[in-house]
Design a protein around this motif. Structure first.
Motif, mmCIF file in Angstrom:
data_model
loop_
_atom_site.group_PDB
_atom_site.id
_atom_site.type_symbol
_atom_site.label_atom_id
_atom_site.label_comp_id
_atom_site.label_asym_id
_atom_site.label_seq_id
_atom_site.Cartn_x
_atom_site.Cartn_y
_atom_site.Cartn_z
ATOM 1 N N VAL A 188 1.953 -1.467 1.727
ATOM 2 C CA VAL A 188 2.993 -2.480 1.976
ATOM 3 C C VAL A 188 3.858 -2.629 0.734
ATOM 4 O O VAL A 188 3.365 -2.866 -0.365
ATOM 5 C CB VAL A 188 2.371 -3.844 2.351
ATOM 6 C CG1 VAL A 188 3.463 -4.915 2.451
ATOM 7 C CG2 VAL A 188 1.593 -3.744 3.657
ATOM 8 N N HIS A 189 5.179 -2.452 0.916
ATOM 9 C CA HIS A 189 6.104 -2.625 -0.203
ATOM 10 C C HIS A 189 7.040 -3.820 -0.020
ATOM 11 O O HIS A 189 7.709 -4.250 -0.960
ATOM 12 C CB HIS A 189 6.945 -1.359 -0.423
ATOM 13 C CG HIS A 189 7.703 -0.897 0.789
ATOM 14 N ND1 HIS A 189 8.791 -1.562 1.295
ATOM 15 C CD2 HIS A 189 7.510 0.169 1.601
ATOM 16 C CE1 HIS A 189 9.257 -0.934 2.364
ATOM 17 N NE2 HIS A 189 8.490 0.141 2.579
ATOM 18 N N THR A 190 7.086 -4.384 1.212
ATOM 19 C CA THR A 190 7.980 -5.512 1.493
ATOM 20 C C THR A 190 7.272 -6.515 2.397
ATOM 21 O O THR A 190 6.586 -6.117 3.347
ATOM 22 C CB THR A 190 9.269 -5.032 2.187
ATOM 23 O OG1 THR A 190 9.907 -4.044 1.371
ATOM 24 C CG2 THR A 190 10.234 -6.197 2.417
ATOM 25 N N ILE A 191 7.461 -7.790 2.088
ATOM 26 C CA ILE A 191 6.914 -8.852 2.935
ATOM 27 C C ILE A 191 8.062 -9.686 3.483
ATOM 28 O O ILE A 191 8.924 -10.144 2.719
ATOM 29 C CB ILE A 191 5.942 -9.767 2.157
ATOM 30 C CG1 ILE A 191 4.752 -8.960 1.624
ATOM 31 C CG2 ILE A 191 5.448 -10.911 3.049
ATOM 32 C CD1 ILE A 191 3.819 -9.763 0.743
ATOM 33 N N VAL A 192 8.088 -9.867 4.799
ATOM 34 C CA VAL A 192 9.095 -10.701 5.457
ATOM 35 C C VAL A 192 8.390 -11.921 6.046
ATOM 36 O O VAL A 192 7.429 -11.793 6.807
ATOM 37 C CB VAL A 192 9.815 -9.928 6.584
ATOM 38 C CG1 VAL A 192 10.808 -10.844 7.296
ATOM 39 C CG2 VAL A 192 10.533 -8.704 6.031
ATOM 40 N N GLU B 34 -2.442 -13.024 0.036
ATOM 41 C CA GLU B 34 -3.332 -12.399 -0.941
ATOM 42 C C GLU B 34 -3.833 -11.051 -0.420
ATOM 43 O O GLU B 34 -3.888 -10.061 -1.159
ATOM 44 C CB GLU B 34 -4.513 -13.324 -1.235
ATOM 45 C CG GLU B 34 -5.458 -12.778 -2.299
ATOM 46 C CD GLU B 34 -6.582 -13.749 -2.626
ATOM 47 O OE1 GLU B 34 -7.480 -13.367 -3.405
ATOM 48 O OE2 GLU B 34 -6.571 -14.887 -2.099
ATOM 49 N N ASP B 35 -4.164 -11.008 0.870
ATOM 50 C CA ASP B 35 -4.632 -9.766 1.476
ATOM 51 C C ASP B 35 -3.537 -8.700 1.471
ATOM 52 O O ASP B 35 -3.773 -7.535 1.114
ATOM 53 C CB ASP B 35 -5.106 -10.035 2.907
ATOM 54 C CG ASP B 35 -5.524 -8.762 3.622
ATOM 55 O OD1 ASP B 35 -6.517 -8.150 3.216
ATOM 56 O OD2 ASP B 35 -4.840 -8.389 4.603
ATOM 57 N N ILE B 36 -2.309 -9.089 1.846
ATOM 58 C CA ILE B 36 -1.202 -8.135 1.905
ATOM 59 C C ILE B 36 -0.840 -7.623 0.516
ATOM 60 O O ILE B 36 -0.566 -6.426 0.319
ATOM 61 C CB ILE B 36 0.025 -8.777 2.584
ATOM 62 C CG1 ILE B 36 -0.273 -9.049 4.062
ATOM 63 C CG2 ILE B 36 1.250 -7.881 2.448
ATOM 64 C CD1 ILE B 36 0.818 -9.816 4.771
ATOM 65 N N ASN B 37 -0.861 -8.511 -0.466
ATOM 66 C CA ASN B 37 -0.525 -8.099 -1.833
ATOM 67 C C ASN B 37 -1.511 -7.073 -2.390
ATOM 68 O O ASN B 37 -1.186 -6.317 -3.308
ATOM 69 C CB ASN B 37 -0.468 -9.317 -2.760
ATOM 70 C CG ASN B 37 0.843 -10.079 -2.636
ATOM 71 O OD1 ASN B 37 1.891 -9.471 -2.465
ATOM 72 N ND2 ASN B 37 0.782 -11.404 -2.729
ATOM 73 N N GLY B 38 -2.696 -7.037 -1.812
ATOM 74 C CA GLY B 38 -3.701 -6.084 -2.247
ATOM 75 C C GLY B 38 -3.632 -4.751 -1.543
ATOM 76 O O GLY B 38 -4.432 -3.842 -1.826
ATOM 77 N N ARG B 39 -2.678 -4.586 -0.621
ATOM 78 C CA ARG B 39 -2.562 -3.344 0.139
ATOM 79 C C ARG B 39 -1.567 -2.382 -0.511
ATOM 80 O O ARG B 39 -0.479 -2.788 -0.937
ATOM 81 C CB ARG B 39 -2.123 -3.647 1.580
ATOM 82 C CG ARG B 39 -3.160 -4.425 2.364
ATOM 83 C CD ARG B 39 -2.697 -4.767 3.761
ATOM 84 N NE ARG B 39 -2.319 -3.599 4.554
ATOM 85 C CZ ARG B 39 -2.190 -3.621 5.886
ATOM 86 N NH1 ARG B 39 -2.425 -4.742 6.554
ATOM 87 N NH2 ARG B 39 -1.830 -2.524 6.536
ATOM 88 N N ASP B 40 -1.922 -1.113 -0.566
ATOM 89 C CA ASP B 40 -1.050 -0.102 -1.151
ATOM 90 C C ASP B 40 0.029 0.373 -0.177
ATOM 91 O O ASP B 40 1.017 0.982 -0.604
ATOM 92 C CB ASP B 40 -1.882 1.108 -1.613
ATOM 93 C CG ASP B 40 -2.829 0.758 -2.750
ATOM 94 O OD1 ASP B 40 -2.507 -0.171 -3.510
ATOM 95 O OD2 ASP B 40 -3.897 1.405 -2.848
ATOM 96 N N SER C 257 5.772 0.673 8.809
ATOM 97 C CA SER C 257 6.568 1.451 7.845
ATOM 98 C C SER C 257 6.669 0.757 6.493
ATOM 99 O O SER C 257 7.737 0.714 5.865
ATOM 100 C CB SER C 257 7.974 1.711 8.404
ATOM 101 O OG SER C 257 7.891 2.392 9.644
ATOM 102 N N GLY C 258 5.556 0.177 6.039
ATOM 103 C CA GLY C 258 5.516 -0.445 4.730
ATOM 104 C C GLY C 258 6.035 -1.866 4.684
ATOM 105 O O GLY C 258 6.039 -2.500 3.623
ATOM 106 N N ILE C 259 6.493 -2.393 5.834
ATOM 107 C CA ILE C 259 7.024 -3.758 5.890
ATOM 108 C C ILE C 259 6.032 -4.651 6.625
ATOM 109 O O ILE C 259 5.689 -4.404 7.779
ATOM 110 C CB ILE C 259 8.386 -3.801 6.592
ATOM 111 C CG1 ILE C 259 9.396 -2.918 5.857
ATOM 112 C CG2 ILE C 259 8.903 -5.236 6.691
ATOM 113 C CD1 ILE C 259 10.727 -2.780 6.571
ATOM 114 N N ALA C 260 5.564 -5.692 5.945
ATOM 115 C CA ALA C 260 4.645 -6.658 6.549
ATOM 116 C C ALA C 260 5.434 -7.885 6.979
ATOM 117 O O ALA C 260 6.093 -8.533 6.154
ATOM 118 C CB ALA C 260 3.558 -7.060 5.560
ATOM 119 N N THR C 261 5.413 -8.171 8.272
ATOM 120 C CA THR C 261 6.061 -9.384 8.795
ATOM 121 C C THR C 261 4.993 -10.444 8.987
ATOM 122 O O THR C 261 4.042 -10.261 9.754
ATOM 123 C CB THR C 261 6.769 -9.104 10.137
ATOM 124 O OG1 THR C 261 7.747 -8.085 9.946
ATOM 125 C CG2 THR C 261 7.437 -10.362 10.659
#
Length: 466
Positions: free
Chosen positions: A428-432, A420-426, A391-395
């Motif tokens: 994902v809006h939150t990183i935990v 770097e990979d996660i930051n390039g994904r559309d 749901s847009g949250i990368a843990t």
């Protein structure tokens, strides 16, 4: 297994009942109370409950003497434990019930039958089993979607490892709540598939038996085998001393069970072990540990070959990852290095030869894993970063709990690539960021600095810290 996540907020486990007040049950009860869970310690008769209470009291008194706890803390821990006589008297609204009785399927089935009549629909049932099929136990429990396997290691109040074994029927919420409970205990959690022996016992139990077979063949004495084995695995104790600590009957029972379940006669309890158990004795371990190099090589190659061969099976069967196998050995058995790390240290080609020799001896086919890796001419590489997106949250989880997620070159590089990979994904809006085990990040890995200084590679330290 249903992998869907619960839609409503997950209710954490707070109340726990432990069925069985023996060494394992009382240890799980003690550790749960130490971490501020409300605990019921249950057994069939008052005398066994009192025995569990005394066991806990003795451990906590020792902890006070060693200044681990203050007397008022011990008083609070003991106040969280309610002693209960009779499984039928477990509180109906208990969140999690952990069965820790003798390793017998029919006995466990009977316990769960009583619990299913007593406990509310939301109660999770767990079996602290070291070998029995979790799928079969789940089907016999009366609530297969709220059933899970747990394998604590002795002593559960001290040993940081726990294997969590979901059945095929286990719901995602049951798994998540149980894992959360285990993490709250400060445990290093390995989630693994339901296969005989799970992870650690799958390779460690036959390792104990192979030591007995070396003794039966007259290769060396118990003291010599222990000394060589401890050096090979860089562990504090050898196989015979460990069997004396945990009980030879447990080793015999576990070996016979694995031999039957895996159809591997090599794992059947050795004659010396069987005779020892029948006589009710413990291993005699002498003082003379020295042996010649040829004998030491036979002992080391047989024991390590067995470990390498079986660990390749574990990974090939997707019971768990290489990293989790190593984690199990280092945390659960307190080996200085895990089996796959040992293979790297010895050399993959040599490790493959040793594993192949043992597989021939045991009469099973070695998976292609080691041969393929040897063919690359490269050591195994390990991943210490896990990523889940929902749901847009990368843990992003630092998964090196055996070292409290301490940072070294490998972890930093893998973390950087992941972010770097996660930051390039559309999507994902939150990183935990989180850490596996009881720590988030312990800081820089001191061992990294020591190794670089010994290698006269101070420039690497500067590059790492700059």
């Amino acid at each position: 297994m249903d992998q869907s996540l619960p839609e409503s907020p997950m209710k954490p486990v707070q109340s726990v009942a432990i069925i069985g007040a023996g060494n394992m049950g009382s240890g799980i009860a003690q550790k749960s109370a130490q971490e501020e869970f409300d605990v019921q310690m249950v057994d069939r008769e008052q005398q066994w409950v009192e025995h569990g209470e005394q066991t806990i009291s003795d451990f906590l008194s020792e902890a006070v003497e060693r200044r681990i706890f203050r007397p008022e803390q011990v008083e609070a821990i003991q106040a969280r434990i309610t002693s209960v006589v009779g499984t039928e008297n477990v509180s109906p609204d208990t969140d999690l019930v952990i069965e820790a009785v003798f390793e017998d399927f029919d006995i466990k089935k009977s316990v769960f039958g009583t619990l299913d009549d007593v406990c509310g629909a939301a109660t999770i049932f767990a079996s602290n089993t070291s070998s029995l099929s979790v799928n079969d136990l789940a089907m016999a429990s009366g609530r297969p979607n709220r059933f899970i396997g747990l394998h604590f290691f002795y002593h559960p109040a001290k040993n940081r490892l726990v294997e969590v074994i979901p059945a095929e029927s286990t719901s995602a919420e049951t798994l998540a709540r149980t894992v959360q409970y285990c993490k709250t205990l400060g445990k290093v959690v390995i989630v693994c598939a339901d296969r005989p022996g799970f992870v650690v016992n799958r390779f460690f139990v036959p390792y104990l038996n192979e030591a007995c077979l070396l003794l039966d063949e007259g290769i060396a004495t118990t003291a010599q085998i222990d000394a060589v084995a401890a050096k090979a695995t860089r562990a504090g104790m050898g196989p015979f001393a460990l069997m004396n600590l945990t009980g030879p009957p447990i080793a015999l029972h576990a070996n016979d069970y694995l031999a039957e379940q895996l159809d591997c006669p090599r794992f059947t309890g050795a004659a010396s072990l069987r005779a020892l158990v029948e006589a009710g004795e413990m291993w005699e371990i002498g003082e003379e540990t020295e042996c010649d190099e040829a004998t030491a090589a036979v002992i080391s190659e047989r024991l390590l070959g067995q470990v390498f061969a079986v660990c390749s099976q574990i990974v090939a069967e997707q019971v768990c990852s290489m990293e989790d196998v190593d984690r199990g050995a280092k945390v659960g058995l307190r080996w200085a290095g895990g089996p796959f790390e040992l293979m790297n240290r010895i050399g993959i080609t040599e490790a493959h030869r040793m594993a192949s020799d043992y597989a021939d001896l045991a009469g099973f086919e070695l998976p292609d894993l080691l041969a393929e890796q040897a063919g690359t001419g490269q050591p195994f590489s390990f991943s210490y970063i896990d990523t889940e997106v929902d749901s847009g949250i990368a843990t992003v989880r630092l998964n090196r709990p055996e070292a409290m997620n301490a940072l070294n070159e490998t972890v930093i590089a893998q973390l950087g690539e992941t972010l770097e990979d996660i930051n390039g994904r559309d999507d994902v809006h939150t990183i935990v960021l989180e850490g596996a085990g009881k720590a988030f990040v312990a800081g820089a890995d001191v061992k990294f600095f020591v190794d670089k200084i010994r290698a006269d590679a101070v420039d690497d330290i500067h590059a790492f810290t700059a």
